[in-house]
Enzyme design. Sequence first.
Site, PDB file in Angstrom:
ATOM      1  N   CYS A 112       0.816  -1.228   0.000  1.00  0.00           N
ATOM      2  CA  CYS A 112       0.000   0.000   0.000  1.00  0.00           C
ATOM      3  C   CYS A 112       0.846   1.274   0.000  1.00  0.00           C
ATOM      4  CB  CYS A 112      -0.955   0.002   1.189  1.00  0.00           C
ATOM      5  SG  CYS A 112      -2.106  -1.370   1.148  1.00  0.00           S
ATOM      6  N   HIS A 246      -3.253   7.625   2.027  1.00  0.00           N
ATOM      7  CA  HIS A 246      -3.627   6.269   1.603  1.00  0.00           C
ATOM      8  C   HIS A 246      -5.007   5.983   2.196  1.00  0.00           C
ATOM      9  CE1 HIS A 246      -3.849   2.102   0.878  1.00  0.00           C
ATOM     10  NE2 HIS A 246      -3.595   1.725   2.118  1.00  0.00           N
ATOM     11  N   ASN A 276      -9.995   0.275  -0.219  1.00  0.00           N
ATOM     12  CA  ASN A 276      -8.541   0.333  -0.163  1.00  0.00           C
ATOM     13  C   ASN A 276      -7.987  -0.273  -1.459  1.00  0.00           C
ATOM     14  OD1 ASN A 276      -5.820  -0.060   0.306  1.00  0.00           O
ATOM     15  ND2 ASN A 276      -6.077  -0.859   2.382  1.00  0.00           N
TER      16      ASN A 276
HETATM   17  O1  UT7 Z   1      -3.700  -0.652   3.577  1.00  0.00           O
HETATM   18  C1  UT7 Z   1      -2.816  -1.364   4.356  1.00  0.00           C
HETATM   19  C2  UT7 Z   1      -2.976  -1.062   5.773  1.00  0.00           C
HETATM   20  N1  UT7 Z   1      -4.191  -1.657   6.272  1.00  0.00           N
HETATM   21  C3  UT7 Z   1      -4.870  -1.013   7.193  1.00  0.00           C
HETATM   22  O2  UT7 Z   1      -4.503   0.085   7.531  1.00  0.00           O
HETATM   23  C4  UT7 Z   1      -6.024  -1.717   7.833  1.00  0.00           C
HETATM   24  C5  UT7 Z   1      -6.021  -1.413   9.293  1.00  0.00           C
HETATM   25  N2  UT7 Z   1      -7.065  -2.065  10.027  1.00  0.00           N
HETATM   26  C6  UT7 Z   1      -8.383  -1.718   9.963  1.00  0.00           C
HETATM   27  O3  UT7 Z   1      -8.755  -0.873   9.169  1.00  0.00           O
HETATM   28  C7  UT7 Z   1      -9.327  -2.332  10.948  1.00  0.00           C
HETATM   29  O4  UT7 Z   1      -8.583  -3.014  11.946  1.00  0.00           O
HETATM   30  C8  UT7 Z   1     -10.361  -3.299  10.312  1.00  0.00           C
HETATM   31  C9  UT7 Z   1     -11.353  -2.534   9.507  1.00  0.00           C
HETATM   32  C10 UT7 Z   1      -9.628  -4.311   9.442  1.00  0.00           C
HETATM   33  C11 UT7 Z   1     -11.123  -4.057  11.427  1.00  0.00           C
HETATM   34  O5  UT7 Z   1     -11.747  -3.136  12.318  1.00  0.00           O
HETATM   35  P1  UT7 Z   1     -11.536  -3.275  13.890  1.00  0.00           P
HETATM   36  O6  UT7 Z   1     -12.367  -2.251  14.507  1.00  0.00           O
HETATM   37  O7  UT7 Z   1     -10.060  -3.238  14.168  1.00  0.00           O
HETATM   38  O8  UT7 Z   1     -12.145  -4.697  14.196  1.00  0.00           O
HETATM   39  P2  UT7 Z   1     -11.438  -6.002  14.779  1.00  0.00           P
HETATM   40  O9  UT7 Z   1     -10.519  -6.605  13.768  1.00  0.00           O
HETATM   41  O10 UT7 Z   1     -10.885  -5.722  16.132  1.00  0.00           O
HETATM   42  O11 UT7 Z   1     -12.710  -6.940  14.922  1.00  0.00           O
HETATM   43  C12 UT7 Z   1     -13.807  -6.608  15.774  1.00  0.00           C
HETATM   44  C13 UT7 Z   1     -14.918  -7.609  15.537  1.00  0.00           C
HETATM   45  C14 UT7 Z   1     -14.453  -9.048  15.575  1.00  0.00           C
HETATM   46  O12 UT7 Z   1     -15.458  -9.811  16.186  1.00  0.00           O
HETATM   47  P3  UT7 Z   1     -15.324 -10.273  17.739  1.00  0.00           P
HETATM   48  O13 UT7 Z   1     -14.064 -11.065  17.793  1.00  0.00           O
HETATM   49  O14 UT7 Z   1     -15.276  -8.986  18.508  1.00  0.00           O
HETATM   50  O15 UT7 Z   1     -16.577 -11.062  17.932  1.00  0.00           O
HETATM   51  C15 UT7 Z   1     -14.367  -9.416  14.117  1.00  0.00           C
HETATM   52  O16 UT7 Z   1     -14.522 -10.806  13.913  1.00  0.00           O
HETATM   53  O17 UT7 Z   1     -15.480  -7.410  14.235  1.00  0.00           O
HETATM   54  C16 UT7 Z   1     -15.517  -8.664  13.546  1.00  0.00           C
HETATM   55  N3  UT7 Z   1     -15.398  -8.412  12.114  1.00  0.00           N
HETATM   56  C17 UT7 Z   1     -16.483  -8.195  11.324  1.00  0.00           C
HETATM   57  N4  UT7 Z   1     -17.799  -8.165  11.584  1.00  0.00           N
HETATM   58  C18 UT7 Z   1     -18.633  -7.913  10.560  1.00  0.00           C
HETATM   59  C19 UT7 Z   1     -14.292  -8.327  11.356  1.00  0.00           C
HETATM   60  N5  UT7 Z   1     -14.611  -8.080  10.084  1.00  0.00           N
HETATM   61  C20 UT7 Z   1     -15.961  -7.996  10.034  1.00  0.00           C
HETATM   62  C21 UT7 Z   1     -16.879  -7.743   8.999  1.00  0.00           C
HETATM   63  N6  UT7 Z   1     -18.194  -7.719   9.320  1.00  0.00           N
HETATM   64  N7  UT7 Z   1     -16.499  -7.536   7.733  1.00  0.00           N
END
Ligand code: UT7
Length: 319
Positions: A112, A246, A276
């Site tokens: 990225c 980005h 993204n």
């Molecule tokens: O471009 C390269 C760099 N990449 C980035 O900068 C990405 C950085 N990360 C992010 O943008 C975020 O961490 C995400 C959008 C990927 C995830 O958001 P988050 O608020 O950090 O969520 P999390 O990974 O901590 O997950 C929270 C909950 C989990 O469920 P439990 O374990 O709390 O029950 C996940 O399983 O959200 C769940 N989850 C979803 N739920 C519905 C993860 N993806 C999804 C989804 N729909 N698509």
Amino acid sequence: MRSVMLGVGSYLPTRVLTNAELAKRVDTSDEWIRERTGIRQRHIAAEGERTSDLAIDASRKALEAAGREAKDIDLIIVATTTPDLTFPATAARVQAALDVHQGAAFDLQAVCSGFIFALATADNFLARGQAKTALVIGAETFSRLLDWEDRGTCVLFGDGAGAVVLEAQADAGDRGVISTFIRTDGRMHDLLYVDGGPSQTQTTGKVRMIGNAVFRQAVEHISGAMLEACARAQVSIDAVDWFVPHQANQRILDGVARKLGIPVDKVVSTVGVHGNTSAASVPLALDAAVQDGRIKPGQLVLMEALGGGLTWGAALVRL
Ligand code: UT7
């Protein structure tokens, strides 16, 4: 000698994939995706549409905007994580399609952060007099790397391409690339990677990410890179007219703006409509804001990115 950004162009595949459509494939919802990322839709390349096809279209538009032709270009760098083939470089196909018959063309891999790394690389070639006019491209068909059963990644990414024409000019005044800063920390390799590749598995592989761990790194390192690019140019962050980040997550854009005291209306955001797009995201956002008249010639623009590696960086440019 300054690397002046003469023109920008971009291309998005026709097909739009909405959150509602994704909610039919995996256990997710439009509400979750919007709230956690700001993403409403993303573009997906058609079957048979290659990264080079996206790059070629964006490059033609950038050349037209710059008023330059194939005969002027003596360096092509394609930042991509999704090359057409393992080799030769996607840049070679782009060069041939554009009828460029001189200079060098190669791919650059910084995921990225690729566009920022490519911009910094081209700027160095131009500053050393080793090239005169460069096409710097970020192009991805990232959808090809997605595991469509992994809701943690498949909702985030999209396809697209953006390109800029950079020209070495001795009498550019204060225009051009003013400073760049790029950084890699390979110790965070496993936070964001693809579980395949020619050497390790002889497959292409799928994206794997520990999203919340990447998120925590993002705000800190992106802010640091932006401050470093400004410090190298002896420019205060308040003097910057536009921030072109980005586009990974609206919450990262907001977090960085809050941390550095940047008014949100100075931050170009396309994450809602593009998702993204990895190396393509910065030039796609730049082109969107140039096309709609927000970014004007003479203005100071700060771009940044963070991605797999981990890699991160920033570039300060006066248009
Ligand atoms: O471009 C390269 C760099 N990449 C980035 O900068 C990405 C950085 N990360 C992010 O943008 C975020 O961490 C995400 C959008 C990927 C995830 O958001 P988050 O608020 O950090 O969520 P999390 O990974 O901590 O997950 C929270 C909950 C989990 O469920 P439990 O374990 O709390 O029950 C996940 O399983 O959200 C769940 N989850 C979803 N739920 C519905 C993860 N993806 C999804 C989804 N729909 N698509």
